[in-house]
Motif scaffolding. Structure first.
Motif, PDB file in Angstrom:
ATOM      1  N   ARG A  47      41.588  54.983  77.085  1.00 32.82           N
ATOM      2  CA  ARG A  47      40.326  55.497  77.628  1.00 32.82           C
ATOM      3  C   ARG A  47      40.353  57.025  77.762  1.00 32.82           C
ATOM      4  O   ARG A  47      39.348  57.693  77.494  1.00 32.82           O
ATOM      5  CB  ARG A  47      40.033  54.841  78.980  1.00 32.82           C
ATOM      6  N   ARG A  48      41.498  57.575  78.157  1.00 30.01           N
ATOM      7  CA  ARG A  48      41.598  59.036  78.251  1.00 30.01           C
ATOM      8  C   ARG A  48      41.500  59.676  76.869  1.00 30.01           C
ATOM      9  O   ARG A  48      40.829  60.701  76.690  1.00 30.01           O
ATOM     10  CB  ARG A  48      42.916  59.422  78.927  1.00 30.01           C
ATOM     11  N   LEU A  49      42.169  59.078  75.887  1.00 31.89           N
ATOM     12  CA  LEU A  49      42.100  59.626  74.528  1.00 31.89           C
ATOM     13  C   LEU A  49      40.692  59.513  73.957  1.00 31.89           C
ATOM     14  O   LEU A  49      40.229  60.405  73.233  1.00 31.89           O
ATOM     15  CB  LEU A  49      43.102  58.896  73.622  1.00 31.89           C
ATOM     16  N   GLU A  50      40.002  58.444  74.289  1.00 31.30           N
ATOM     17  CA  GLU A  50      38.622  58.277  73.818  1.00 31.30           C
ATOM     18  C   GLU A  50      37.726  59.373  74.382  1.00 31.30           C
ATOM     19  O   GLU A  50      36.884  59.949  73.671  1.00 31.30           O
ATOM     20  CB  GLU A  50      38.097  56.904  74.241  1.00 31.30           C
ATOM     21  N   THR A  51      37.899  59.686  75.666  1.00 30.25           N
ATOM     22  CA  THR A  51      37.123  60.763  76.290  1.00 30.25           C
ATOM     23  C   THR A  51      37.395  62.093  75.605  1.00 30.25           C
ATOM     24  O   THR A  51      36.479  62.890  75.358  1.00 30.25           O
ATOM     25  CB  THR A  51      37.469  60.859  77.789  1.00 30.25           C
ATOM     26  N   TYR A  52      38.657  62.332  75.281  1.00 27.89           N
ATOM     27  CA  TYR A  52      39.034  63.589  74.631  1.00 27.89           C
ATOM     28  C   TYR A  52      38.435  63.660  73.234  1.00 27.89           C
ATOM     29  O   TYR A  52      37.963  64.723  72.800  1.00 27.89           O
ATOM     30  CB  TYR A  52      40.561  63.687  74.577  1.00 27.89           C
ATOM     31  N   CYS A  53      38.449  62.555  72.514  1.00 26.83           N
ATOM     32  CA  CYS A  53      37.867  62.534  71.166  1.00 26.83           C
ATOM     33  C   CYS A  53      36.364  62.784  71.198  1.00 26.83           C
ATOM     34  O   CYS A  53      35.823  63.479  70.331  1.00 26.83           O
ATOM     35  CB  CYS A  53      38.163  61.192  70.494  1.00 26.83           C
ATOM     36  N   LYS A  54      35.681  62.240  72.187  1.00 25.57           N
ATOM     37  CA  LYS A  54      34.238  62.475  72.310  1.00 25.57           C
ATOM     38  C   LYS A  54      33.956  63.960  72.529  1.00 25.57           C
ATOM     39  O   LYS A  54      32.987  64.507  72.004  1.00 25.57           O
ATOM     40  CB  LYS A  54      33.672  61.658  73.470  1.00 25.57           C
ATOM     41  N   ARG A  55      34.829  64.599  73.287  1.00 22.07           N
ATOM     42  CA  ARG A  55      34.667  66.033  73.559  1.00 22.07           C
ATOM     43  C   ARG A  55      34.732  66.859  72.279  1.00 22.07           C
ATOM     44  O   ARG A  55      34.036  67.862  72.139  1.00 22.07           O
ATOM     45  CB  ARG A  55      35.755  66.469  74.544  1.00 22.07           C
ATOM     46  N   PHE A  56      35.557  66.396  71.312  1.00 23.79           N
ATOM     47  CA  PHE A  56      35.740  67.145  70.069  1.00 23.79           C
ATOM     48  C   PHE A  56      35.084  66.469  68.871  1.00 23.79           C
ATOM     49  O   PHE A  56      35.369  66.813  67.728  1.00 23.79           O
ATOM     50  CB  PHE A  56      37.240  67.349  69.806  1.00 23.79           C
ATOM     51  N   ASN A  57      34.231  65.497  69.145  1.00 22.05           N
ATOM     52  CA  ASN A  57      33.452  64.837  68.080  1.00 22.05           C
ATOM     53  C   ASN A  57      34.339  64.211  67.005  1.00 22.05           C
ATOM     54  O   ASN A  57      34.079  64.331  65.806  1.00 22.05           O
ATOM     55  CB  ASN A  57      32.472  65.833  67.434  1.00 22.05           C
ATOM     56  N   VAL A  58      35.400  63.548  67.438  1.00 24.85           N
ATOM     57  CA  VAL A  58      36.277  62.820  66.530  1.00 24.85           C
ATOM     58  C   VAL A  58      36.036  61.327  66.731  1.00 24.85           C
ATOM     59  O   VAL A  58      36.176  60.807  67.851  1.00 24.85           O
ATOM     60  CB  VAL A  58      37.767  63.149  66.798  1.00 24.85           C
ATOM     61  N   GLN A  59      35.629  60.651  65.666  1.00 23.53           N
ATOM     62  CA  GLN A  59      35.401  59.207  65.752  1.00 23.53           C
ATOM     63  C   GLN A  59      36.719  58.519  66.084  1.00 23.53           C
ATOM     64  O   GLN A  59      37.750  58.789  65.458  1.00 23.53           O
ATOM     65  CB  GLN A  59      34.839  58.680  64.442  1.00 23.53           C
TER      66      GLN A  59
END
Length: 211
Positions: free
Chosen positions: A165-177
């Motif tokens: 969940r933390r990695l998903e939040t970080y990916c959303k911040r940088f627009n990485v699917q």
């Protein structure tokens, strides 16, 4: 300067020989010059002495279980991790070279799948996600299969799922699917089908300092 390192080495050798008398003598000497509140060497010696004593007495599991059930927040772990990296850059350099190798492999990938044995809190991947987001032509889809041992208690996969969940939040911040699969099992029991490997993706298996 009391040579705790030599004493610990000699004590471990005595444990291997099951020489109880020598172990007890050396442990007593180590205890006199070590403390859980001392400097780095004294604390290290204190906990190694506890481990050697438990090894000889066969009580290692009883010593491990209380510490393994302690609930420490990811924020506190990150603070201690930062201190560790500043004091000893070996882990930082290992992550740096691993991430650089992965970036080279994924230069033209549409999907990058990382299978991480021993993911813990996933601190390694923040930098990689940041670099992937800046890749010319846009980032690939990132799949991470986070694998770690189950935790004691009613929620054996809780920590590895929170990492996702933390990695998903970080990916959303940088627009990485992003796609994440959490596996909390003994590693030798994992079946190939659980890893969900796709022939068209770039596959990386990561297992730093955990073998």
């Amino acid at each position: 300067m009391f040579d705790l390192q030599t004493l610990l080495t000699q004590c471990s050798q005595a444990v291997a020989r099951a020489d109880v008398r020598s172990v007890n003598e050396q442990l007593n000497r180590i205890r006199q010059h070590s403390s859980a509140q001392g400097d780095g060497i004294e604390r290290l010696a204190h906990y190694f002495a506890n481990a050697l004593e438990a090894r000889l007495a066969g009580t290692g599991t009883a010593l491990y279980v209380p510490s393994s059930t302690m609930r420490i927040s990811a924020a506190d772990v990150l603070k201690s991790y930062e201190t560790y990296v500043k004091a000893c850059p070996f882990n930082k350099m290992s992550n740096l070279y691993a991430n650089r190798s992965i970036m080279k492999l994924a230069q033209t990938a549409t999907t990058l799948h990382i299978i991480h044995f021993g993911i813990l809190y996933g601190f390694q991947w923040a930098c990689l996600i940041h670099h992937l987001s800046a890749r010319p032509g846009g980032p690939p889809k990132l799949r991470i299969t986070g694998i770690d041992f189950p935790q004691p208690g009613f929620h054996p996969a809780e920590r590895v799922e929170q990492t996702g969940r933390r990695l998903e939040t970080y990916c959303k911040r940088f627009n990485v699917q992003f796609e994440y699969t959490a596996i909390a099992k003994k590693w030798e029991t994992i079946e190939l089908d659980e890893l969900k490997i796709d022939r068209d993706e770039v596959l990386v298996v990561n297992c730093l300092l955990r073998l």
